[in-house]
Design a protein around this motif. Structure first.
Motif, PDB file in Angstrom:
ATOM      1  N   ALA A 136       0.764  -1.003  -0.110  1.00 28.83           N
ATOM      2  CA  ALA A 136       0.069   0.026  -0.128  1.00 28.83           C
ATOM      3  C   ALA A 136       0.869   1.149   0.013  1.00 28.83           C
ATOM      4  O   ALA A 136       1.914   1.229   0.738  1.00 28.83           O
ATOM      5  N   GLU A 138       0.854   4.033   1.473  1.00 23.99           N
ATOM      6  CA  GLU A 138       0.965   4.707   2.703  1.00 23.99           C
ATOM      7  C   GLU A 138       1.865   3.916   3.432  1.00 23.99           C
ATOM      8  O   GLU A 138       2.493   4.180   4.662  1.00 23.99           O
ATOM      9  N   ASP A 139       2.358   2.515   3.162  1.00 25.89           N
ATOM     10  CA  ASP A 139       3.208   1.574   4.070  1.00 25.89           C
ATOM     11  C   ASP A 139       4.544   1.568   3.177  1.00 25.89           C
ATOM     12  O   ASP A 139       5.696   0.961   3.926  1.00 25.89           O
TER      13      ASP A 139
END
Length: 284
Positions: A136, A138-139
């Motif tokens: 993802a 955001e990761d």
């Protein structure tokens, strides 16, 4: 409690128990054993993954750490496989492999498609995670930092003996832009004493083989490890270890030596710079 040979996963889960004890009880191993009415060696063996704790042992241990029945059930579901000769884990598990890297005496690995994780640049790792599509957005920075943190073992005075076999195809696959690739090539040049490149001329057979790593430890059974985007496989089985040793002997015969690997990498760096110069000339 039956004492058996430890595994990478049993040592990981044992270390998880140790951290729970230290965080939630503030007791030393001796004090914790006294609290439970156990011999201190029992706590030590469980926390070092050297012996399998019974379900009653786990209940007593976790409840003393203030964990509830739901926590116990979740931990027990993982712990039941801890001492198996083959353990399959989800692909985003990082603790077990990181602990194996940190405690290994020798690490031998092969990858046909990407650079070795322990000598990837942050920019290459970031582009790999970004373009791979299985992390993802955001990761991504978290995973880049975790990979960078794992590389700290390469700077230790007593770091593990490492040998990375990389297929030339991994050099050809573009990850990020030219600047990312050039920096990664230069990082590999710095590490050619632990790097052997398998040339394209070695044929198709090697290109079809999966990435794998063989860990050797000072006091533990060797570990054969393989990873895909679906799962991680940890194998302590004798047949898997023997097969991996034979595989790396085969690679040794196919691989370029240190000097040849360095020359090939230098050619890739030069090729990038020539391409960049040609593009600028075209624009002019």
């Amino acid at each position: 409690m039956t004492a058996i040979t430890s595994t990478a996963y049993s040592r990981d889960l044992g270390d998880e128990l140790r951290r729970l004890r230290e965080k939630h009880t503030r007791l030393t191993g001796f004090g914790f054993a006294e609290q439970l009415g156990w011999d201190p060696s029992k706590v030590s063996n469980i926390e070092n993954g050297k012996a399998r704790a019974s379900e009653i042992d786990l209940v007593q241990y976790l409840m003393t750490c203030g964990r509830d029945s739901n926590y116990f059930e979740a931990f027990r579901a993982r712990y039941r496989y801890a001492f198996d000769p083959y353990v399959v884990l989800v692909s985003d598990n990082l603790r077990t492999v990181a602990l194996a890297e940190a405690t290994a005496k020798k690490i031998t690995s092969f990858d046909g498609l990407t650079m070795p994780g322990l000598i990837q640049t942050p920019e290459y790792a970031r582009a790999l995670f970004t373009e791979g599509g299985n992390v993802a957005p955001e990761d991504i920075e978290k995973y880049v930092q975790l990979r960078t943190d794992r590389q700290a073992i390469m700077n230790r005075p007593a770091r593990p003996e490492c040998l990375f076999y990389v297929h030339e195809l991994a050099l050809r696959i573009r990850v990020g832009d030219d600047a990312v690739m050039e920096e990664q090539y230069l990082r590999l040049l710095f590490h050619t004493h632990i790097l052997r490149i398998i040339p394209m001329s070695a044929g198709a057979a090697i290109a079809t083989r999966s990435a794998r790593t063989l860990f050797s430890f000072e006091k533990h059974t060797p570990l054969a490890y393989s990873e895909t985007d679906v799962a991680q496989v940890f194998a302590h089985d004798g047949k898997a270890i023997a097969n991996s040793r034979e595989f790396f002997k085969w690679l040794e015969a196919l691989a370029l030596d240190e000097g040849q690997s360095r020359s090939l990498l230098a050619n890739y760096v030069s090729g990038l710079r020539e391409d960049s110069h040609d593009r600028r000339a075209d624009l002019a």
